[in-house]
Scaffold this motif. Structure first.
Motif, short mmCIF file in Angstrom:
data_model
loop_
_atom_site.label_atom_id
_atom_site.label_comp_id
_atom_site.label_asym_id
_atom_site.label_seq_id
_atom_site.Cartn_x
_atom_site.Cartn_y
_atom_site.Cartn_z
N VAL A 230 38.91 37.68 50.78
CA VAL A 230 39.51 36.74 49.85
C VAL A 230 39.95 37.53 48.63
O VAL A 230 39.13 38.15 47.95
CB VAL A 230 38.52 35.62 49.45
CG1 VAL A 230 39.15 34.70 48.43
CG2 VAL A 230 38.07 34.84 50.67
N VAL A 231 41.26 37.54 48.36
CA VAL A 231 41.79 38.31 47.23
C VAL A 231 42.23 37.42 46.08
O VAL A 231 42.42 37.91 44.96
CB VAL A 231 42.96 39.23 47.67
CG1 VAL A 231 42.47 40.29 48.64
CG2 VAL A 231 44.09 38.43 48.29
N ASP A 232 42.38 36.11 46.31
CA ASP A 232 42.77 35.19 45.25
C ASP A 232 42.42 33.78 45.69
O ASP A 232 42.20 33.53 46.88
CB ASP A 232 44.26 35.31 44.95
CG ASP A 232 44.63 34.87 43.53
OD1 ASP A 232 43.74 34.39 42.81
OD2 ASP A 232 45.81 35.01 43.17
N LYS A 233 42.37 32.86 44.71
CA LYS A 233 41.95 31.49 45.01
C LYS A 233 42.43 30.57 43.89
O LYS A 233 42.51 30.99 42.74
CB LYS A 233 40.43 31.47 45.10
CG LYS A 233 39.79 30.11 45.20
CD LYS A 233 38.27 30.27 45.24
CE LYS A 233 37.58 28.95 45.38
NZ LYS A 233 36.13 29.08 45.54
N PHE A 234 42.77 29.33 44.24
CA PHE A 234 42.99 28.31 43.22
C PHE A 234 42.56 26.95 43.75
O PHE A 234 42.48 26.73 44.95
CB PHE A 234 44.43 28.29 42.69
CG PHE A 234 45.46 27.77 43.65
CD1 PHE A 234 45.69 26.40 43.80
CD2 PHE A 234 46.26 28.64 44.38
CE1 PHE A 234 46.66 25.92 44.66
CE2 PHE A 234 47.23 28.17 45.24
CZ PHE A 234 47.43 26.80 45.38
#
Length: 166
Positions: free
Chosen positions: A144-148
Motif C-alpha cells: 500500500v503506497v497511498d490511501k484516502f
C-alpha cells in the motif's frame, strides 16, 4: 448493450460465411485468435475485412471474488492497482465508484481498479484497516503506497493516480 452489439456482429459474420451452395464454411479456431483488449477496445478479427470493437471496460475494473482472487489480481499484480473498498448501502460510494472507474479508464491500462464490497469481504476490510467507506488504496508491487477515505473530485483523483503510476 455493447455485448449485444458484439454478439450481433459476430453472428452476422458467421451468417455471411454461408456459401452460395447453401453450405456453411467451417468456423476455424483461428477466426477469433486475434481477440484482444487494446486501448481502442476489445477487437476480434473474424475475417481479414471485418473488425469488431467494443468499449475497453474488459480489463480496467474488476470485482474481487475472494481472498485468493485478491492475492492473485491485486497483491501479485505487475500493474499498479487502485482498490475501492465500498458497500451497496453507501451513498458516497455510489458517487465515487463511477468517477474513479472513469479516471482509471483514462489511464489506458497503466493502472487497474479492484472493487471490494466490505459486506462480502469483511476479512479484507479488516486486514487493510478499512474503518469507513469509501476507502481507496493504491497498491504497487503488493504494498500500500497511498490511501484516502471519502469522496474526491476528478482533479484530486487524477493527482492520486499520477502519483501511483509515476
Amino acid at each position: 448493450m455493447a455485448q449485444r452489439l458484439l454478439l450481433r456482429r459476430f453472428l452476422a459474420s458467421i451468417i455471411s460465411r454461408k456459401s452460395s451452395r447453401g453450405r456453411w464454411t467451417p468456423l476455424t479456431s483461428g477466426a477469433l485468435q486475434n481477440l484482444q483488449c487494446s486501448p481502442g477496445g476489445l477487437a476480434a478479427t473474424p475475417s481479414p475485412t471485418q473488425t469488431i470493437h467494443t468499449t475497453r471496460v474488459c480489463t480496467t475494473t474488476f470485482n474481487i471474488q475472494d481472498g485468493p482472487d485478491f492475492q492473485d489480481r491485486v497483491v501479485n499484480s505487475d500493474t499498479p492497482v487502485v482498490v475501492d473498498f465500498h458497500a451497496q448501502w453507501c451513498g458516497p460510494c455510489k458517487i465515487l465508484g463511477p468517477r474513479l472507474e472513469k479516471m482509471v479508464a483514462k489511464q489506458h491500462g497503466k493502472v487497474v481498479m479492484a472493487k471490494v464490497d466490505i459486506d462480502d469481504h469483511t476479512d479484507l476490510a479488516l486486514e487493510y484497516e478499512v474503518s469507513a467507506v469509501p476507502t481507496v488504496l493504491a497498491i504497487k508491487n503488493g504494498d500500500v503506497v497511498d490511501k484516502f477515505v471519502g469522496i474526491k473530485d476528478e482533479d484530486q483523483l487524477e493527482a492520486f493516480l499520477k502519483k501511483l503510476i509515476g
